[in-house]
Motif scaffolding. Structure first.
Motif, PDB file in Angstrom:
ATOM      1  N   LEU A  84      40.872  75.733  -3.975  1.00 25.45           N
ATOM      2  CA  LEU A  84      39.933  75.326  -5.014  1.00 25.45           C
ATOM      3  C   LEU A  84      40.123  73.869  -5.415  1.00 25.45           C
ATOM      4  CD1 LEU A  84      39.794  78.338  -7.520  1.00 25.45           C
ATOM      5  CD2 LEU A  84      38.072  77.660  -5.852  1.00 25.45           C
ATOM      6  N   THR A  85      41.366  73.415  -5.427  1.00 24.55           N
ATOM      7  CA  THR A  85      41.663  72.070  -5.922  1.00 24.55           C
ATOM      8  C   THR A  85      41.880  71.060  -4.800  1.00 24.55           C
ATOM      9  OG1 THR A  85      44.019  72.662  -6.080  1.00 24.55           O
ATOM     10  CG2 THR A  85      42.670  72.960  -8.051  1.00 24.55           C
ATOM     11  N   PRO A 200      35.938  74.944  -1.732  1.00 23.57           N
ATOM     12  CA  PRO A 200      35.868  75.783  -2.932  1.00 23.57           C
ATOM     13  C   PRO A 200      34.523  76.474  -3.109  1.00 23.57           C
ATOM     14  CG  PRO A 200      35.882  73.455  -3.518  1.00 23.57           C
ATOM     15  CD  PRO A 200      36.227  73.546  -2.064  1.00 23.57           C
ATOM     16  N   ALA A 231      35.642  71.974  -9.711  1.00 25.62           N
ATOM     17  CA  ALA A 231      36.872  71.817  -8.936  1.00 25.62           C
ATOM     18  C   ALA A 231      37.475  70.430  -9.089  1.00 25.62           C
ATOM     19  CB  ALA A 231      36.594  72.101  -7.459  1.00 25.62           C
TER      20      ALA A 231
END
Length: 381
Positions: A84-85, A200, A231
C-alpha cells in the motif's frame, strides 16, 4: 542554533523508555488486550466468511491455538501495508533531495504532490477507460511534464531546484546542469510514484466488479484516484507535520494505521481472504480428503447423499471429508464434494458440514480406510 526537524531531542528516547518501564503493567495490559481483540477479530472474520458465525462462543475455548494464526495474519498485514505504501516510499525518496533545505522541504513536498496527483488522475482514468498501457504511460508522463513546466514559473520552486543542483555541482553553479539538473531525478521520482500507484489500487479494488457503463466507470476511476492519493498520505504527513523525528514517526504510524483500516474497509473481502488463506497455511484448514470415524451419537441415518457412501465400523459411521476448520478441540468437517468450494460460496454451502470436535471425529489411517471402502463395495448390491 535551530533544531533540525529530523533530529531527536536529547534524552527523548531514554525518557520514553523510562515511561514504558514505569508503566509496564498498563502497557502489558494494553498489548494483551490488543492481541486478544485481534485474535477475536480473526476468529470472527473466519466464521462469518464461511457462514457459521454462531460457532463463535464455542470457538473461544480454543483461543490459545490462535496465537500462531495471529502471527501469520499479522505478517501478511505487514506485507499488505508495504504494498500500500510503496508509492509513498518512492515519493518520500524524492523529498529527501531537499533535506539540506528544511525551510523549503515542506513546501516542495506539497508542490511535488501536484504533478503526482495529476499523473495519477490521468493514469487511473485511462486504465479504467481500457486505454492501451503504452498510451496510458505516455499520457501520464506528458501530464507530469506540463505540471513541471508550470511549477518552474514559481520562483521558490526554481530556487530550490537550483540549490539542489548547486550542492551537487558547486563548480558549475551558473550552468544549466546546476540550475535544472535536479529536475531529472525529481521527474523520475514523480513518474515512478505514479507508476507504482497501480499496486495499492489493484490490491484494494481487485474485488470490485468490472464496470459495464459510464457511471460505474467514473465511480471506479474516482475510487482508484482516491486510493492512490490516500496511499501518499504517510509520506506527506512525515515531511509536513512534526517538530522532530520522533513526532514525525509517531504521526506517520498513526496515519498508517488509519489508512490501513480505511483501505480494508473499502475492500471488505481482503481481510477475510487473508484469514482464509493463512488458515490453510497453518494447517487449520485442509483440502485433503480422508476418512473419519464418528464416535459421537450420530448414526448412519444422519448423513445424507452429500456425504457419499457411508460405511460402518462397530456401529459407528465412517465418512469421507476434509476439515474446514480444526482449531483446538473444535472441528468443522465437510463432505468431500465441497473441497473445491471458493470462499464466497461457503456461506451457502457450510450448513452441509458437520460441527463436532477432534475427540469424537477420529481420522482413520488411509490404508485401513481403503480396506473398509473395498469391503463395503464388495457387498454392494
Amino acid at each position: 542554533m535551530t533544531t533540525s526537524p529530523f533530529s531527536i531531542p536529547n534524552g527523548a528516547i531514554k525518557k520514553n523508555l523510562k515511561r514504558i518501564v514505569d508503566h509496564w503493567v498498563v502497557v502489558s495490559l494494553m498489548l494483551s488486550g490488543a492481541g486478544t481483540l485481534f485474535g477475536f477479530a480473526i476468529l470472527s472474520t473466519y466464521l462469518n466468511a464461511i457462514g457459521l458465525p454462531g460457532l463463535f462462543p464455542s470457538a473461544l475455548d480454543t483461543k490459545a491455538a490462535l496465537v500462531p494464526w495471529m502471527l501469520l495474519v499479522a505478517l501478511l498485514l505487514i506485507a499488505y501495508i508495504f504494498v500500500l505504501t510503496m508509492n509513498s516510499m518512492i515519493f518520500a525518496s524524492g523529498a529527501t533531495l531537499f533535506n539540506k533545505q528544511p525551510y523549503v522541504q515542506t513546501k516542495m513536498v506539497r508542490l511535488l504532490a501536484i504533478p503526482v496527483l495529476v499523473g495519477i488522475s490521468v493514469q487511473m482514468s485511462t486504465i479504467v477507460g481500457d486505454i492501451h498501457p503504452l498510451l496510458t504511460i505516455l499520457a501520464s508522463a506528458l501530464a507530469e511534464i506540463v505540471v513541471f513546466f508550470v511549477l518552474m514559473k514559481s520562483e521558490r520552486f526554481r530556487v530550490a531546484i537550483h540549490v539542489v543542483g548547486f550542492m551537487a555541482r558547486p563548480e558549475e553553479g551558473m550552468k544549466w546542469q546546476a540550475r535544472f539538473g535536479a529536475l531529472v531525478p525529481l521527474f523520475i521520482v514523480v513518474f515512478s510514484t505514479v507508476l507504482s500507484a497501480v499496486f495499492p489500487v489493484q490490491l484494494v479494488l481487485s474485488t470490485y466488479p468490472t464496470p459495464t457503463d459510464i457511471e460505474s466507470s467514473l465511480k471506479l476511476a474516482g475510487m482508484a484516484i482516491f486510493v492512490s492519493s490516500l496511499a501518499l498520505v504517510p509520506a506527506v504527513i512525515f515531511f509536513a507535520f512534526g517538530e522532530n523525528l520522533l513526532a514525525k514517526i509517531r504521526n506517520t504510524l498513526a496515519v498508517l494505521m488509519i489508512m490501513t483500516v480505511a483501505m480494508l474497509t473499502m475492500a471488505p473481502r481482503t481481510f477475510p481472504a487473508m484469514v482464509y488463506r493463512t488458515a490453510y497455511l497453518m494447517g487449520l484448514r485442509d483440502t485433503t480428503i480422508t476418512s473419519y470415524l464418528i464416535t459421537d451419537t450420530y448414526s448412519v441415518d444422519y448423513f445424507d447423499s452429500d456425504w457419499g457412501k457411508v460405511s460402518i465400523d462397530k456401529d459407528r459411521p465412517v465418512v469421507r471429508g476434509f476439515p474446514l476448520l480444526s482449531l483446538g478441540d473444535l472441528l468443522i468437517l465437510c463432505p468431500a464434494y465441497l473441497v473445491t468450494t471458493e470462499l464466497a460460496e461457503w456461506p451457502a454451502r457450510s450448513p452441509a458440514c458437520l460441527v463436532t470436535d477432534t475427540k469424537t471425529a477420529k481420522r482413520v489411517p488411509e490404508k485401513q480406510a481403503k480396506k473398509r471402502w473395498a469391503k463395503a463395495q464388495m457387498y454392494e448390491v
